[in-house]
Enzyme design. Structure first.
Site, short mmCIF file in Angstrom:
data_model
loop_
_atom_site.label_atom_id
_atom_site.label_comp_id
_atom_site.label_asym_id
_atom_site.label_seq_id
_atom_site.Cartn_x
_atom_site.Cartn_y
_atom_site.Cartn_z
N HIS A 1 0.81 -1.22 0.00
CA HIS A 1 0.00 0.00 0.00
C HIS A 1 0.85 1.27 0.00
CE1 HIS A 1 -3.93 1.54 -0.16
NE2 HIS A 1 -4.51 0.71 0.67
N ASP B 1 -2.54 1.92 -4.62
CA ASP B 1 -3.82 2.10 -3.97
C ASP B 1 -4.84 1.16 -4.61
OD1 ASP B 1 -2.93 4.13 -2.20
OD2 ASP B 1 -3.06 5.58 -3.83
#
Length: 441
Positions: free
Chosen positions: A413, A417
């Site tokens: 992450h 995204d």
């Protein structure tokens, strides 16, 4: 004359290796080019050969010990020409030379050598900052008192700073090598040949008081453990899944597999189709083909697919280089070759380096859902689950039995995204669903 044998440079970014197994013992005769030990680094064991004829005199580094590049590991009594800088030979194969005593004394004094105490690697700095560890309060176990990642992890486990180490006998081995931020270069010495054959664990182990049995951990297993802990600790994992209708792909493979086997000599599996869908989608979404490098993201030019290959005791991740340039046939042969080399223990270092995205076929053993650990420093790993027949709503509110498969992706992450990951996964799904019984490959 007794010649020092030192830990070789196994790759441009490799700074240390672990002695997995000694193949020669003091008193054994050694032929030129004959391997004397196995060294484990980054999931690959490398056989270190002798460069001259002689007799093994003394073993300095013991099995399981992690040694820095250039550090003494053993001595061989040389014969003839070609010997490197020499020291007086031992009186007998099992005796210890004066030079060996000096070496032992130097090792014993390591705890008092703090010449490298304030030289910190990026991994050590990042880990200490994340957990509020004061590096000046730690006693390093690396060469010259250097603080290793293992020292910081130990301090974290203890909930604060690590107590000083009193004697050399208490100093643990330096940390195992971690994956470089960018793929390591080819081995620097031709004298090192690679093998994935791990040191065989003891058959019996240690029986504990309550009857439980303690199983020795091989060098390969230790490296896997370290890499997995590193990935889960440093990369914030996110996970997403999509369902894919591969009825057309199943029909295509069933139509082609017998002819393909007769013509090409290898089995046509689903894996090449999976990889092909991935590499074509990576061209559309190059952000997925990137690595995390400290405080920056590096977009990789080449698309090199790492594939997970399991053996009875370990998991290896060899690499198909420039996978986007290969057809289904080329990918089939590449997958088959790497799988055979892995299970035969014949992987070379170059086979394990340079991966930019990992594909895992967990469906081969019946899994229908998984959350794989990212092969750091890559951005993501994609698992293809088992193909199962299920009734599905199809067309205009009709039911049909279809071949369905889940595809599961873990992503870093920091790099990706959900929107970008979802778009990429959707294109992989669309490409797989586009296959039909009459598709050309």
């Amino acid at each position: 004359m007794a010649t020092d044998i030192k830990m070789p440079q196994l790759g441009e970014s490799v700074v240390e290796g672990t002695i997995a197994k000694w193949l020669k013992q003091p008193g054994d005769r050694v032929e030129k080019y004959e391997p004397i030990c196995e060294v484990s680094t980054d999931k690959v064991n490398a056989e270190v050969p002798s460069t001259f004829d002689g007799v093994m005199v003394e073993i300095i580094a013991q099995e399981g010990e992690t040694v820095e590049v250039g550090q003494l590991i053993c001595r061989i009594e040389t014969e003839g020409e070609g010997a490197a800088e020499s020291k007086p030979a031992a009186a007998s194969a099992g005796s210890v030379t004066p030079a060996a005593k000096e070496t032992s004394k130097a090792k014993a004094d390591t705890a008092g050598d703090n010449s490298n105490k304030h030289r910190y690697s990026p991994a050590v700095l990042r880990l200490s900052q994340e957990h509020g560890i004061d590096l000046t309060q730690l006693q390093g176990t690396g060469k010259g008192g250097r603080i290793t990642r293992k020292d910081v992890l130990k301090a974290i486990e203890q909930g604060g700073t690590q107590p000083a180490v009193a004697t050399a006998a208490q100093v643990p081995a330096p940390e195992a090598p971690v994956a470089p931020a960018t793929p390591a270069a080819a081995p620097a010495r031709e004298a090192v040949t690679a093998s994935t054959t791990p040191a065989a664990p003891a058959k019996t182990g240690v029986v504990l008081e309550n009857g439980d049995r303690e199983i020795p951990v091989t060098g390969v297993r230790k490296t896997i453990a370290q890499r997995m802990v590193q990935s889960k600790h440093e990369a914030p994992h996110a996970w997403t899944m999509m369902e894919v209708d591969v009825t057309g792909l199943v029909a295509l493979r069933n139509r082609l597999k017998h002819e393909f086997k007769q013509r090409e000599g290898v089995n046509l599996t689903f894996m090449p189709f999976f990889i092909k869908a991935v590499v074509d989608s990576l061209k559309e979404f190059p952000q997925l083909n990137s690595v995390w490098d400290g405080d920056r993201i590096i977009l990789k030019k080449d698309i090199n697919i790492s594939i997970a290959v399991a053996t009875d005791d370990a998991l290896y991740v060899p690499v198909i280089h420039n996978a986007d340039e290969k057809s289904i046939l080329g990918l089939t042969k590449a997958v088959n070759q790497l799988a055979e080399k892995t299970r035969a223990g014949k992987l070379e270092l170059k086979d394990m380096q340079g991966g930019t995205f990992t594909v895992n076929n967990t469906g081969s053993f019946g899994s229908v859902l998984s959350a794989p650990i990212i092969n750091a420093p890559q951005a993501a790993i994609l698992s293809f689950e088992s193909i199962v027949k299920r009734p599905v709503v199809f067309g205009d509110n009709m039911f049909a039995v279809r071949d369905m498969m889940n595809i599961c992706m873990s992503l870093d992450h920091r790099i990706l995204d959900g929107l970008m990951a979802g778009r990429f996964l959707k294109r992989v799904k669309e490409r797989l669903e586009a296959y039909g019984p009459d598709s050309q490959i």
